[in-house]
Design a protein around this motif. Structure first.
Motif, PDB file in Angstrom:
ATOM      1  N   GLU A 201      -0.248  -2.985   5.609  1.00 29.16           N
ATOM      2  CA  GLU A 201      -1.250  -3.573   4.736  1.00 29.16           C
ATOM      3  C   GLU A 201      -2.098  -2.467   4.121  1.00 29.16           C
ATOM      4  N   ASN A 202      -2.532  -2.697   2.873  1.00 29.59           N
ATOM      5  CA  ASN A 202      -3.360  -1.712   2.187  1.00 29.59           C
ATOM      6  C   ASN A 202      -4.797  -1.856   2.682  1.00 29.59           C
ATOM      7  N   PHE A 203      -5.144  -1.021   3.698  1.00 32.00           N
ATOM      8  CA  PHE A 203      -6.430  -1.244   4.362  1.00 32.00           C
ATOM      9  C   PHE A 203      -7.550  -0.405   3.777  1.00 32.00           C
ATOM     10  N   LEU A 204      -7.248   0.460   2.767  1.00 31.82           N
ATOM     11  CA  LEU A 204      -8.299   1.266   2.146  1.00 31.82           C
ATOM     12  C   LEU A 204      -8.801   0.542   0.892  1.00 31.82           C
ATOM     13  N   PRO A 205     -10.053   0.854   0.440  1.00 27.15           N
ATOM     14  CA  PRO A 205     -10.528   0.230  -0.801  1.00 27.15           C
ATOM     15  C   PRO A 205      -9.656   0.643  -1.987  1.00 27.15           C
ATOM     16  N   THR A 206      -9.410  -0.279  -2.924  1.00 22.97           N
ATOM     17  CA  THR A 206      -8.459   0.027  -3.996  1.00 22.97           C
ATOM     18  C   THR A 206      -9.111   0.642  -5.221  1.00 22.97           C
ATOM     19  N   GLY A 207     -10.422   0.657  -5.320  1.00 25.33           N
ATOM     20  CA  GLY A 207     -11.090   1.371  -6.408  1.00 25.33           C
ATOM     21  C   GLY A 207     -10.815   0.801  -7.785  1.00 25.33           C
ATOM     22  N   THR A 208     -10.997   1.657  -8.810  1.00 27.14           N
ATOM     23  CA  THR A 208     -10.827   1.233 -10.199  1.00 27.14           C
ATOM     24  C   THR A 208      -9.385   1.486 -10.642  1.00 27.14           C
ATOM     25  N   VAL A 209      -8.779   0.509 -11.311  1.00 28.97           N
ATOM     26  CA  VAL A 209      -7.412   0.690 -11.796  1.00 28.97           C
ATOM     27  C   VAL A 209      -7.377   1.840 -12.794  1.00 28.97           C
ATOM     28  N   GLY A 210      -6.529   2.849 -12.561  1.00 30.83           N
ATOM     29  CA  GLY A 210      -6.385   3.947 -13.505  1.00 30.83           C
ATOM     30  C   GLY A 210      -7.054   5.229 -13.050  1.00 30.83           C
ATOM     31  N   ALA A 211      -7.967   5.156 -12.093  1.00 24.71           N
ATOM     32  CA  ALA A 211      -8.607   6.379 -11.605  1.00 24.71           C
ATOM     33  C   ALA A 211      -7.635   7.114 -10.685  1.00 24.71           C
ATOM     34  N   LEU A 212      -7.785   8.465 -10.615  1.00 24.79           N
ATOM     35  CA  LEU A 212      -6.856   9.236  -9.787  1.00 24.79           C
ATOM     36  C   LEU A 212      -6.990   8.835  -8.328  1.00 24.79           C
ATOM     37  N   VAL A 213      -8.255   8.759  -7.854  1.00 25.54           N
ATOM     38  CA  VAL A 213      -8.449   8.300  -6.478  1.00 25.54           C
ATOM     39  C   VAL A 213      -8.664   6.796  -6.530  1.00 25.54           C
ATOM     40  N   SER A 214      -7.561   6.076  -6.349  1.00 27.60           N
ATOM     41  CA  SER A 214      -7.660   4.609  -6.364  1.00 27.60           C
ATOM     42  C   SER A 214      -6.441   4.063  -5.651  1.00 27.60           C
ATOM     43  N   ALA A 215      -6.326   2.772  -5.596  1.00 25.57           N
ATOM     44  CA  ALA A 215      -5.137   2.093  -5.077  1.00 25.57           C
ATOM     45  C   ALA A 215      -4.939   2.260  -3.581  1.00 25.57           C
ATOM     46  N   GLY A 216      -5.959   2.694  -2.854  1.00 23.53           N
ATOM     47  CA  GLY A 216      -5.886   2.688  -1.389  1.00 23.53           C
ATOM     48  C   GLY A 216      -4.790   3.578  -0.837  1.00 23.53           C
ATOM     49  N   ILE A 217      -3.885   2.995  -0.055  1.00 23.48           N
ATOM     50  CA  ILE A 217      -2.879   3.820   0.626  1.00 23.48           C
ATOM     51  C   ILE A 217      -1.708   4.182  -0.288  1.00 23.48           C
ATOM     52  N   ILE A 218      -1.645   3.592  -1.494  1.00 25.46           N
ATOM     53  CA  ILE A 218      -0.452   3.823  -2.335  1.00 25.46           C
ATOM     54  C   ILE A 218      -0.223   5.310  -2.643  1.00 25.46           C
ATOM     55  N   PRO A 219      -1.254   6.045  -3.167  1.00 22.70           N
ATOM     56  CA  PRO A 219      -0.987   7.465  -3.431  1.00 22.70           C
ATOM     57  C   PRO A 219      -0.644   8.255  -2.168  1.00 22.70           C
ATOM     58  N   ILE A 220      -1.257   7.899  -1.052  1.00 28.47           N
ATOM     59  CA  ILE A 220      -0.939   8.612   0.199  1.00 28.47           C
ATOM     60  C   ILE A 220       0.525   8.402   0.544  1.00 28.47           C
ATOM     61  N   VAL A 221       0.958   7.142   0.479  1.00 25.06           N
ATOM     62  CA  VAL A 221       2.348   6.833   0.809  1.00 25.06           C
ATOM     63  C   VAL A 221       3.289   7.547  -0.150  1.00 25.06           C
ATOM     64  N   TYR A 222       2.945   7.571  -1.451  1.00 22.93           N
ATOM     65  CA  TYR A 222       3.837   8.205  -2.417  1.00 22.93           C
ATOM     66  C   TYR A 222       3.908   9.713  -2.229  1.00 22.93           C
TER      67      TYR A 222
END
Lengths: 247, 477
Positions: A201-222
């Motif tokens: 589950e994406n347990f981190l805050p997802t932030g603003t769509v389009g910002a570099l630091v956003s989307a929770g765990i997605i960038p970490i996983v990628y």
């Protein structure tokens, strides 16, 4: 004769697949078409919450903060499949290294390299590495992501192998990277299970769509996938470009 | 937290970790499998969401009456098999962890595309594990046909997704039942894809090459555990999701019947121990497929359970015999059990249960198959199944006689030469075979529990109130 029969078989199969997909009214098979409703929910990010539309750089705290819809599906809505695909590549790399175990000496090509090739390759390899890293760190914003990013890293290692006669990548460090990236991916999933409610589950805050630091765990996983794919592809290349030491 | 996802995540995580912790990878393997085989006893029956998105938007795992007991059997037997071959598995520890995760995923998943991912994981792990037997060309054949099969399966799923717009099994099942178009080509592609792993007749060319030389480790793993899990998957897809009818059922059933008969005939003609069992496995798969296609899910479940347990023992013992004696040619194994009676008795119980002698579990499997078939279909299927059972009894009894009897029939005891070889098989193999043999014996004397479970399991796939089963106490209920 064999070839003609196989071509005919492929044509017949193709015809059947085509007709079952593109005859009139094929999407009327069911009264309420799931394809539209599920895809719409993915696009407007409204699986768990009611959400009319997503605006770039404005919408915040959505259920999924990725600006790239493919990434949203691959690493969030269906992240478990991606963990499986990462495992498939992992197994492939293990299989290659087991079958080719004992091949230690680097394969020598018949064609000698020269200074122009070496210098050019070094220039391009640096750029390619940066491109690869850029691609998997920006997977949630722009086209690309962990798999192509990792493959670009693998390709730049291949370029080094082809252009430098004595180049050998440090396989031990690649093994570490491969192993740690995989373990952390699973750990993130298990943390999701215990910190939140569900595995992956994406347990981190997802932030603003389009910002570099956003989307929770997605960038970490990628980033983890990029590192893992990169080190596995490099490992496979290293195995293929070595030969048995003649005894 | 008894989450079934841990059955997949923990072995997978340990597999990734074992790449750098090379020195302790065998302890990691044992730890992971031990954890799984304990966790399976605490899992509750329900649907488990992954990633926090409800199906059909996200992926889910399903635990129900149909797969719960298979999850327990497969995990426990996997652990037992690894412990029994601990010295041999060291180079394969990482792959075995992934294989365990893959098999659990196949049993648990409730999503058709996720099933494809796990088919890939489990089959690639099998390719690597089979290289242990050093038959690289034969494994390569398996790789080609196995990968082609999973692509066919994927193509079938693509068509179904295009038509129905969902990948979730339960959702798909509901939509297919309410839909107006029968996606015949998708069904055929999925059938062909699964038929390779299930070993149905035109698709099973790989089986002979791979299992003929299987060791006491790869034999039970591929011939019993993998085969069982793939049949469970087949039942889930063709019994629970796709709604077959009419000509489709008849034509696919014919494939099953041909597989059954051809398998038993080839087993009858086989001269080597492991060849007999691999052909018998093919036949049993054909039988389970017939039963699933005819909608008799509860007996199909019985066939799979009996097949997993009996083939586990038979491949284990045959692999050990081949390793100790150096070959497994039946004619040269005369009287082999005379100086290893305990092992021989376990082997005998298992094979007698396979042919369905009363007192053994197999008897209740066979009689329930026949009752169900006679009640549901026309006469030709049960008649052919009976013929197959006769052939099976013939070759199994012939084989047992050879393996127990020294000398020729009617020969005087003084003139008989004693067998020159001694069967040195470890205590562990004997213990495993005896315990599993006893389980077949006990469940043959008290079959009610297993049969009631199988009825429940069958009901998950199709609710059918008029199931009649033969048990010890009630006779025909």
């Amino acid at each position: 004769m064999k070839r003609i029969v196989s071509i005919l078989l492929v044509v017949v199969l193709g015809y059947f697949v085509y007709t079952s997909l593109y005859v009139d009214g094929f999407d009327m098979a069911v009264s309420d078409n799931r394809q539209t409703s599920i895809s719409d929910a993915y696009i407007t990010k409204s699986v768990t919450s009611e959400n009319e539309s997503v605006t770039y750089m404005e919408s915040t705290d959505l259920e999924n903060g990725s600006a790239n819809i493919v990434t949203a599906i691959v690493t969030d809505y269906r992240s478990f499949d991606t963990l499986g695909e990462v495992t498939v590549l992992f197994l492939a790399s293990i299989g290659v290294s087991m079958v080719l175990a004992g091949f230690t000496k680097k394969y020598q090509f018949k064609m000698k390299t020269n200074r122009i090739l070496k210098t050019g390759a070094r220039l391009v390899v640096g750029l390619a590495l940066v491109l690869g890293v850029y691609m998997f760190t920006h997977g949630h914003l722009s086209p690309g992501g962990g798999f192509p990013g990792g493959s670009i890293i693998g390709a730049s290692i291949l370029m080094m192998y082809l252009s430098e006669e004595n180049f050998r990548a440090r396989m031990a460090s690649f093994k570490w990277m491969e192993s740690l990236a995989g373990t952390v991916y699973v750990l993130i999933g298990i943390i999701g299970l215990f910190v939140a409610t569900y595995f992956l589950e994406n347990f981190l805050p997802t932030g603003t769509v389009g910002a570099l630091v956003s989307a929770g765990i997605i960038p970490i996983v990628y980033i983890l996938i990029g590192l893992k794919v990169g080190s596995e592809v490099s490992g496979i290349i290293d195995q293929f470009l070595t030969e048995e030491v003649a005894s | 937290m008894s989450q079934p996802i841990l059955l997949i995540a923990i072995p997978l995580g340990l597999a990734f970790l074992s790449i750098i912790l090379k020195k302790i990878k065998v302890p990691l393997l044992v730890l992971g499998l031990l954890f799984s085989s304990m966790l399976v006893f605490f899992i509750e029956k329900k649907s488990y969401i992954i990633g926090g998105f409800k199906p059909p938007f996200g992926i889910n795992l399903v635990v129900d009456d149909y797969n719960l007991y298979f999850i327990i059997i497969v995990n426990v037997l996997f652990l037992v098999l690894v412990l029994a071959n601990l010295s041999a598995v060291k180079p394969m520890a990482t792959v075995l962890l992934v294989a365990s995760a893959g098999l659990n995923g196949l049993l648990l998943t409730g999503d058709l595309f996720n099933l494809f991912v796990f088919i890939e994981i489990a089959s690639i792990a099998a390719f690597i594990l089979l290289t242990m037997d050093k038959q690289f060309l034969k494994v390569f054949h398996y790789i080609i046909i196995g990968t082609l099969a999973s692509s066919l399966y994927l193509l079938g799923i693509v068509i179904l997704y295009a038509q129905y717009g969902t990948l979730n099994m339960a959702d798909m099942s509901g939509l297919i039942d309410g839909g107006s178009i029968t996606p015949t080509i998708a069904y055929l592609l999925i059938f062909a894809g699964l038929a390779v792993e299930v070993k149905l007749l035109p698709f099973n060319g790989w089986v002979k090459g791979v299992l003929e030389t299987a060791s006491a480790f790869t034999g039970p793993l591929i011939g019993s555990l993998y085969a069982g899990v793939m049949l469970v998957v087949f039942g889930r897809v063709f019994g629970g999701v796709l709604n077959l009818s009419g000509t489709m059922v008849t034509s696919l059933t014919i494939i099953g019947v041909i597989t059954l008969l051809a398998g038993e005939f080839m087993a009858f003609q086989s001269k080597h121990l492991r060849q007999v069992w691999l052909n018998s496995s093919i036949a049993q798969s054909g039988l389970a497929v017939i039963l699933f296609l005819q909608g008799l899910h509860h007996v199909a479940v019985l066939v799979i359970v009996a097949n997993i347990i009996s083939k586990f023992v038979l491949y284990l013992v045959s692999g050990k015999i081949a390793a100790v004696i150096g070959h497994d040619k039946i004619a040269d194994l005369k009287g082999i059990f005379m100086n290893k009676k305990a092992l021989g008795i376990a082997f005998t119980i298992t094979s007698l249960s396979l042919i369905g002698l009363p007192l053994f579990f197999g008897f209740f499997v066979k009689i329930n198959i026949l009752i169900a078939l006679f009640q549901s279909s026309n006469m030709w299927i049960p008649a052919l199944v009976l013929i197959a059972a006769l052939i099976e009894s013939a070759y199994v009894i012939r084989l047992l006689v050879t393996m127990w009897q020294v000398g020729e029939e009617g020969e005087k005891p003084e003139t008989i030469e004693k067998p020159t070889f001694s069967l040195k098989v470890g205590f562990v193999t004997c213990a495993i075979s005896i315990i599993l043999g006893l389980m077949l014996l006990v469940s043959g004397v008290y079959p009610d529990l297993v049969i009631n479970q199988s009825v429940k399991a069958g009901n998950v796939l199709s609710v059918n109130d008029e199931i009649q089963v033969f048990t010890m106490e009630g006779g025909l209920e």
